[in-house]
Design an enzyme around this catalytic site. Sequence first.
Site, PDB file in Angstrom:
ATOM      1  N   ASN A  68       2.111  39.610 -10.784  1.00 13.84           N
ATOM      2  CA  ASN A  68       2.513  40.938 -10.346  1.00 13.84           C
ATOM      3  C   ASN A  68       2.618  40.882  -8.817  1.00 13.84           C
ATOM      4  O   ASN A  68       1.608  40.829  -8.130  1.00 13.84           O
ATOM      5  CB  ASN A  68       1.432  41.932 -10.786  1.00 13.84           C
ATOM      6  CG  ASN A  68       1.824  43.363 -10.529  1.00 13.84           C
ATOM      7  OD1 ASN A  68       2.859  43.639  -9.920  1.00 13.84           O
ATOM      8  ND2 ASN A  68       0.988  44.281 -10.986  1.00 13.84           N
ATOM      9  N   ARG A  82       5.599  40.766 -14.292  1.00 13.40           N
ATOM     10  CA  ARG A  82       5.878  42.196 -14.220  1.00 13.40           C
ATOM     11  C   ARG A  82       7.224  42.387 -13.522  1.00 13.40           C
ATOM     12  O   ARG A  82       7.425  41.936 -12.398  1.00 13.40           O
ATOM     13  CB  ARG A  82       4.798  42.913 -13.427  1.00 13.40           C
ATOM     14  CG  ARG A  82       5.034  44.380 -13.518  1.00 13.40           C
ATOM     15  CD  ARG A  82       4.240  45.189 -12.589  1.00 13.40           C
ATOM     16  NE  ARG A  82       4.525  46.573 -12.890  1.00 13.40           N
ATOM     17  CZ  ARG A  82       3.648  47.524 -12.842  1.00 13.40           C
ATOM     18  NH1 ARG A  82       2.424  47.258 -12.508  1.00 13.40           N
ATOM     19  NH2 ARG A  82       4.008  48.746 -13.141  1.00 13.40           N
ATOM     20  N   HIS A  89       7.013  52.591 -13.771  1.00 10.91           N
ATOM     21  CA  HIS A  89       5.603  52.631 -14.213  1.00 10.91           C
ATOM     22  C   HIS A  89       5.483  52.506 -15.734  1.00 10.91           C
ATOM     23  O   HIS A  89       4.499  52.924 -16.331  1.00 10.91           O
ATOM     24  CB  HIS A  89       4.903  53.936 -13.761  1.00 10.91           C
ATOM     25  CG  HIS A  89       4.729  54.042 -12.288  1.00 10.91           C
ATOM     26  ND1 HIS A  89       4.902  55.217 -11.609  1.00 10.91           N
ATOM     27  CD2 HIS A  89       4.389  53.113 -11.362  1.00 10.91           C
ATOM     28  CE1 HIS A  89       4.697  55.018 -10.312  1.00 10.91           C
ATOM     29  NE2 HIS A  89       4.387  53.742 -10.137  1.00 10.91           N
ATOM     30  N   HIS A  97       1.081  59.344 -13.666  1.00  8.89           N
ATOM     31  CA  HIS A  97       0.657  58.101 -13.008  1.00  8.89           C
ATOM     32  C   HIS A  97       0.718  58.359 -11.503  1.00  8.89           C
ATOM     33  O   HIS A  97       1.804  58.354 -10.901  1.00  8.89           O
ATOM     34  CB  HIS A  97       1.574  56.941 -13.404  1.00  8.89           C
ATOM     35  CG  HIS A  97       1.208  55.666 -12.709  1.00  8.89           C
ATOM     36  ND1 HIS A  97       0.648  54.599 -13.370  1.00  8.89           N
ATOM     37  CD2 HIS A  97       1.274  55.303 -11.413  1.00  8.89           C
ATOM     38  CE1 HIS A  97       0.387  53.641 -12.499  1.00  8.89           C
ATOM     39  NE2 HIS A  97       0.769  54.048 -11.292  1.00  8.89           N
ATOM     40  N   GLY A 110      -0.293  57.050  -8.113  1.00  7.65           N
ATOM     41  CA  GLY A 110      -0.791  56.001  -7.231  1.00  7.65           C
ATOM     42  C   GLY A 110      -0.053  56.112  -5.922  1.00  7.65           C
ATOM     43  O   GLY A 110       0.462  57.186  -5.591  1.00  7.65           O
ATOM     44  N   GLY A 121       2.758  54.859  -5.432  1.00  3.68           N
ATOM     45  CA  GLY A 121       3.976  55.376  -6.059  1.00  3.68           C
ATOM     46  C   GLY A 121       3.523  56.320  -7.159  1.00  3.68           C
ATOM     47  O   GLY A 121       2.522  56.043  -7.810  1.00  3.68           O
ATOM     48  N   ARG A 162       7.443  58.062  -0.146  1.00  2.70           N
ATOM     49  CA  ARG A 162       8.767  58.391  -0.680  1.00  2.70           C
ATOM     50  C   ARG A 162       8.932  59.908  -0.820  1.00  2.70           C
ATOM     51  O   ARG A 162       7.970  60.608  -1.137  1.00  2.70           O
ATOM     52  CB  ARG A 162       8.951  57.769  -2.065  1.00  2.70           C
ATOM     53  CG  ARG A 162       8.852  56.264  -2.070  1.00  2.70           C
ATOM     54  CD  ARG A 162       8.958  55.763  -3.503  1.00  2.70           C
ATOM     55  NE  ARG A 162       8.786  54.336  -3.606  1.00  2.70           N
ATOM     56  CZ  ARG A 162       8.107  53.731  -4.586  1.00  2.70           C
ATOM     57  NH1 ARG A 162       7.521  54.448  -5.532  1.00  2.70           N
ATOM     58  NH2 ARG A 162       8.009  52.432  -4.621  1.00  2.70           N
ATOM     59  N   GLU A 175      -7.085  58.450 -10.981  1.00  2.67           N
ATOM     60  CA  GLU A 175      -8.401  58.002 -11.453  1.00  2.67           C
ATOM     61  C   GLU A 175      -9.531  58.369 -10.496  1.00  2.67           C
ATOM     62  O   GLU A 175     -10.670  58.543 -10.925  1.00  2.67           O
ATOM     63  CB  GLU A 175      -8.391  56.472 -11.619  1.00  2.67           C
ATOM     64  CG  GLU A 175      -7.529  55.997 -12.761  1.00  2.67           C
ATOM     65  CD  GLU A 175      -7.109  54.541 -12.573  1.00  2.67           C
ATOM     66  OE1 GLU A 175      -7.900  53.750 -12.030  1.00  2.67           O
ATOM     67  OE2 GLU A 175      -5.979  54.203 -12.964  1.00  2.67           O
ATOM     68  N   GLU A 234      -2.664  47.266 -17.538  1.00  5.45           N
ATOM     69  CA  GLU A 234      -1.272  46.816 -17.519  1.00  5.45           C
ATOM     70  C   GLU A 234      -1.129  45.325 -17.832  1.00  5.45           C
ATOM     71  O   GLU A 234      -0.214  44.930 -18.556  1.00  5.45           O
ATOM     72  CB  GLU A 234      -0.639  47.149 -16.165  1.00  5.45           C
ATOM     73  CG  GLU A 234      -0.519  48.649 -15.976  1.00  5.45           C
ATOM     74  CD  GLU A 234      -0.126  49.043 -14.565  1.00  5.45           C
ATOM     75  OE1 GLU A 234       1.066  49.220 -14.332  1.00  5.45           O
ATOM     76  OE2 GLU A 234      -1.011  49.169 -13.709  1.00  5.45           O
TER      77      GLU A 234
END
Length: 398
Positions: free
Chosen positions: A10, A91, A179, A202, A204, A206, A235, A335, A384
């Site tokens: 990854n 990945r 994701h 999700h 994170g 991103g 972003r 999380e 993942e």
Amino acid sequence: MSSLPVLVLNSGSSSIKFSVYEAGNGERTRLFEGAVDGIGTDLGKFWIKDAEGKKLVDQTPAVPTRAVAFKMVADALHSGDFPAPAAIGHRTVCGGPTITENQLITPQLIDEIESYAALAPLHTPIAVYIMREALKLFPGLPNFAILDTYFHRTLPEVAKHMPIPSEYVAMGVRRYGYHGISYESIIHQLEPNVPENLIVAHLGNGASISAIRNGKCLDTSMALTPTSGIISGSRTGDIDPGVLIFILKKIAETTPNTLEAADKLETVISKKSGLLGISELSNDMRDLRDAIKAGNAKARLAVDKFTWTIARWIGSYVAELNGLDMLVFTGGIGENDIAARAEICAGLGALGIVVDPERNNVRGEVTISAANSKVKVRVIPPLEDLIIVNHVVRLLGK
Ligand code: AMP
């Protein structure tokens, strides 16, 4: 199939992360994981630790290039100190319009993935580089591309299709979604009790969010590129297209070359915006929380924009699903940032989403909905690499 070690790779802009799982007979055991961080610097970090967290390698080498970083990983795995991998899962953020299935990597496949690098410019060039190096440094091993876009292949046409002239649609411009391996993992971890109507956020560096019906993706916030959807670390997320034209014209005043101007615009919207752009401080939620405590109003606005946007997406996905059984938070912020979860859910009581402050006051896997919440709200860290290993094992068996 007998047991075999599977290497998961990854790669990010400044790091290569990897793990090795022993896979076979339905069993998956993580043997070790590691990373080379600080690519492009004189003081990188190279570490490997076993499943109990014991450091087996802990070095601070110069890592001038990605080639040097990957050679370190390959040399360590060939040293005899670790079980040599029998297969590799990469990945792969985006396969473009033609590569929608996870599959064996060939030189032709790499070229095809590379031809759509413009769709995920921060990820694809790095991933294809590592794929080519892996074919050279691990000769004879089967390498597989495991796609983030695979989970989103079930998007209905109405969600995928962009309201633009068909000539651009024919070039592959559509919603792909990202994701996906994280979303797949959440579904896998919920099995066999996957709720009918599920939203997964999700969150994170991103950030994206997906509406999922019976385990299949119905809609997702990221579209052609990961810059779209909800705002994230650096972003914009979705934004009035007129803003892009305004900024592009400003850039063009000093940068007449069109492609150079477009590159500068891309830097503005994907590296200088989001939490970083609003706060003028950091893309990292921990820094923003510290700054908020110190009374920084821009940091407060950045985080408010983030949580406000996510609440709006949740509302629209409840409408799209026509109901909601479960909301799952995942990713570094999902999380760990207890306050973000509380802030996002604070105004969603009318949708049946009520978070219990005591239950929410925990990091890691936990159910945080109150007893009177119609919707179950959970925090689930994704696995993942395990999902990548599962795909590799499935493809090896074909
Ligand atoms: P990821 O891209 O999934 O690794 O997530 C990175 C994001 O998670 C960054 O914005 C971090 O600030 C955030 N994060 C990680 N740990 C914490 C924490 N303890 N509290 C708040 N945010 C955190």
